[in-house]
Design a protein around this motif. Structure first.
Motif, short mmCIF file in Angstrom:
data_model
loop_
_atom_site.label_atom_id
_atom_site.label_comp_id
_atom_site.label_asym_id
_atom_site.label_seq_id
_atom_site.Cartn_x
_atom_site.Cartn_y
_atom_site.Cartn_z
N ALA A 110 29.30 -91.40 26.31
CA ALA A 110 30.51 -90.94 27.00
C ALA A 110 30.72 -89.48 26.65
O ALA A 110 30.60 -89.09 25.49
CB ALA A 110 31.72 -91.77 26.57
N PRO A 111 31.02 -88.62 27.65
CA PRO A 111 31.22 -87.19 27.37
C PRO A 111 32.36 -86.95 26.37
O PRO A 111 33.42 -87.56 26.49
CB PRO A 111 31.56 -86.61 28.75
CG PRO A 111 31.02 -87.60 29.73
CD PRO A 111 31.16 -88.94 29.08
N LEU A 112 32.08 -86.12 25.39
CA LEU A 112 33.07 -85.81 24.36
C LEU A 112 33.23 -84.31 24.21
O LEU A 112 32.31 -83.54 24.48
CB LEU A 112 32.63 -86.42 23.02
CG LEU A 112 32.49 -87.95 22.97
CD1 LEU A 112 31.86 -88.36 21.65
CD2 LEU A 112 33.84 -88.62 23.15
N GLN A 113 34.40 -83.89 23.73
CA GLN A 113 34.64 -82.47 23.49
C GLN A 113 33.82 -81.98 22.29
O GLN A 113 33.41 -82.75 21.44
CB GLN A 113 36.12 -82.23 23.21
CG GLN A 113 37.07 -82.74 24.28
CD GLN A 113 37.66 -84.09 23.94
OE1 GLN A 113 36.95 -84.97 23.44
NE2 GLN A 113 38.94 -84.26 24.21
N ALA A 137 19.64 -83.35 22.37
CA ALA A 137 18.76 -83.86 23.42
C ALA A 137 19.54 -84.01 24.72
O ALA A 137 20.08 -85.07 25.03
CB ALA A 137 18.15 -85.19 23.00
N ASP A 138 19.58 -82.93 25.48
CA ASP A 138 20.21 -82.92 26.80
C ASP A 138 19.13 -82.50 27.78
O ASP A 138 18.96 -81.32 28.08
CB ASP A 138 21.39 -81.94 26.81
CG ASP A 138 22.12 -81.90 28.13
OD1 ASP A 138 21.77 -82.68 29.04
OD2 ASP A 138 23.03 -81.07 28.28
N PHE A 139 18.37 -83.47 28.29
CA PHE A 139 17.13 -83.17 28.99
C PHE A 139 17.32 -82.47 30.33
O PHE A 139 16.35 -81.96 30.90
CB PHE A 139 16.33 -84.47 29.19
CG PHE A 139 16.01 -85.17 27.90
CD1 PHE A 139 15.57 -84.45 26.79
CD2 PHE A 139 16.13 -86.55 27.79
CE1 PHE A 139 15.27 -85.09 25.60
CE2 PHE A 139 15.83 -87.20 26.61
CZ PHE A 139 15.40 -86.47 25.51
N THR A 140 18.54 -82.44 30.85
CA THR A 140 18.77 -81.79 32.15
C THR A 140 19.84 -80.70 32.10
O THR A 140 20.23 -80.17 33.14
CB THR A 140 19.19 -82.83 33.21
OG1 THR A 140 20.40 -83.48 32.78
CG2 THR A 140 18.10 -83.88 33.41
N GLY A 141 20.30 -80.37 30.91
CA GLY A 141 21.36 -79.38 30.80
C GLY A 141 21.16 -78.46 29.62
O GLY A 141 20.09 -78.42 29.01
#
Length: 308
Positions: A110-113, A137-141
Motif C-alpha cells: 500500500a502506498p505510504l508517505q 525496489a521500484d521496478f517501474t519508477g
C-alpha cells in the motif's frame, strides 16, 4: 563498519521435484560464488523466489546461508516482511544467527508517505546492531526520495547501504553519497543491467545474480584498474542476456538457473509454481542465449585465472 566493494550476488533457490528446497545445491552455489570472487552473498531475495517461500522456509534459508558462508565473506540476510513487527522479528533472528547485514525491501503493498518509510526503517535500525541495507525496489519508477536515505543515515550509524533498483538511479545515487558524507554506500541491483551507470555515479557494489558472476567480477576489476573502455566492452557482451532476462522477473530467475545448470553448478532449473509457461520458440531463444553467456563466463574465468 562493514563496507561492500565489488559484486554481491543474490542466491537462487534450487527446488527438488517435490518443490522442497535443496540445501546441498544452495551450499554448492555459495561455494562457487565465493570462489568466483563475490565480496558478499545474499538471500533469499527476488532471485531466490522469496515471494513463494513460507516464513519457516525463509528462516531456514537464512540459517543455511549464514552457516555455510561461515564468515568467509559477509552474509546478507534478506528479511523483508509484511509489517514492521514481523520484519524486526525476522531481522533479530538473522542477527542472532550471525548475519553480517540485513537487506530489507521498502514496504509497497500500500502506498505510504516518506515519513512512514523513515519510521519503518528507524524502528528496524534501533532494533538491531548490524548494518541495514534499504532495498529500493521500484521496478517501474524512481523509488524513494533521496531525503529518506539521508535522514536515516543522520539518525542511525548502522544505516549503511542503499540498494537501488529504480529507473535512472544515477543522480539519486550521487546525491545520497554526497549528503550522507559517504556513510551510505550505493549498491546497484536490477540484475546488474545498469552496472556501468552505477560505477560512473559512485556505486561501490553491484548486486547481480550469481550465474554470470565471473563476468561481473572481471568487469568490476577492469573498471577499478582504470581500464574503463575494456570494462564497458566486456559488459556490453552481457547486455543481450540481461535485456532478454529482464522482461519478466520469473524469466530472469529461470534463465539464471538454466545458466547454472549448463555450467554444472546446480542440478536443475526448476521453478516453484506458479511460474511462466514458455513455448518452444522461447525455449530455443533461451538455449541460444544461455550458450552465448556460458561461453562468455568461461572466457572471463580463463582470463582471470591467467592473471593470478
Amino acid at each position: 563498519m562493514l563496507r561492500l566493494n565489488g559484486i554481491t550476488p543474490v542466491m537462487v533457490t534450487t527446488f527438488r521435484e517435490d518443490e522442497s528446497i535443496d540445501d546441498d545445491a544452495m551450499r554448492h552455489q555459495i561455494d562457487y560464488s565465493i570462489e568466483a570472487g563475490a565480496v558478499a552473498v545474499c538471500g533469499p531475495g527476488y532471485a531466490g523466489e522469496f515471494y513463494k517461500l513460507s516464513d519457516k522456509e525463509r528462516y531456514h534459508w537464512v540459517d543455511v546461508l549464514i552457516e555455510h558462508t561461515n564468515k568467509r565473506v559477509p552474509a546478507i540476510a534478506a528479511t523483508s516482511s509484511g509489517s514492521t513487527q514481523s520484519t524486526i522479528e525476522f531481522s533479530r533472528y538473522a542477527e542472532k544467527m550471525g548475519a553480517d547485514c540485513l537487506m530489507v525491501n521498502a514496504p509497497r503493498t500500500a502506498p505510504l508517505q516518506a515519513s512512514e518509510m523513515i519510521g519503518f526503517y528507524s524502528r528496524l535500525c534501533d532494533a538491531v546492531s548490524i548494518p541495514v541495507m534499504l532495498q529500493d525496489a521500484d521496478f517501474t519508477g524512481s523509488g524513494l526520495p533521496a531525503k529518506v536515505f539521508i535522514e536515516l543515515a543522520q539518525k542511525h550509524q548502522n544505516f549503511l547501504f542503499a540498494k537501488l533498483e529504480v529507473l535512472l538511479p544515477g543522480q539519486k545515487s550521487a546525491e545520497i553519497i554526497e549528503q550522507s558524507h559517504g556513510q551510505v554506500q550505493i549498491i546497484y541491483g536490477l540484475g546488474g543491467i545498469a552496472m556501468m551507470d552505477g560505477l560512473a555515479h559512485g556505486a561501490s557494489a553491484v548486486m547481480s545474480g550469481a550465474a554470470c558472476l565471473d563476468v561481473y567480477v572481471r568487469v568490476y576489476d577492469l573498471y577499478k584498474q582504470g581500464q574503463k573502455a575494456e570494462a564497458k566492452a566486456l559488459f556490453y557482451k552481457l547486455v543481450p542476456y540481461l535485456a532478454f532476462a529482464m522482461q519478466h522477473l520469473e524469466l530472469a530467475v529461470h534463465i539464471e538457473k538454466r545458466v547454472f545448470v549448463r555450467r554444472g553448478i546446480l542440478p536443475n532449473a526448476r521453478m516453484r509454481q506458479p511460474s511462466l509457461v514458455l513455448d518452444a520458440t522461447y525455449q530455443d531463444q533461451i538455449e541460444d542465449i544461455v550458450t552465448m553467456v556460458v561461453e562468455l563466463c568461461n572466457e572471463c574465468r580463463e582470463k582471470s585465472a591467467s592473471t593470478v
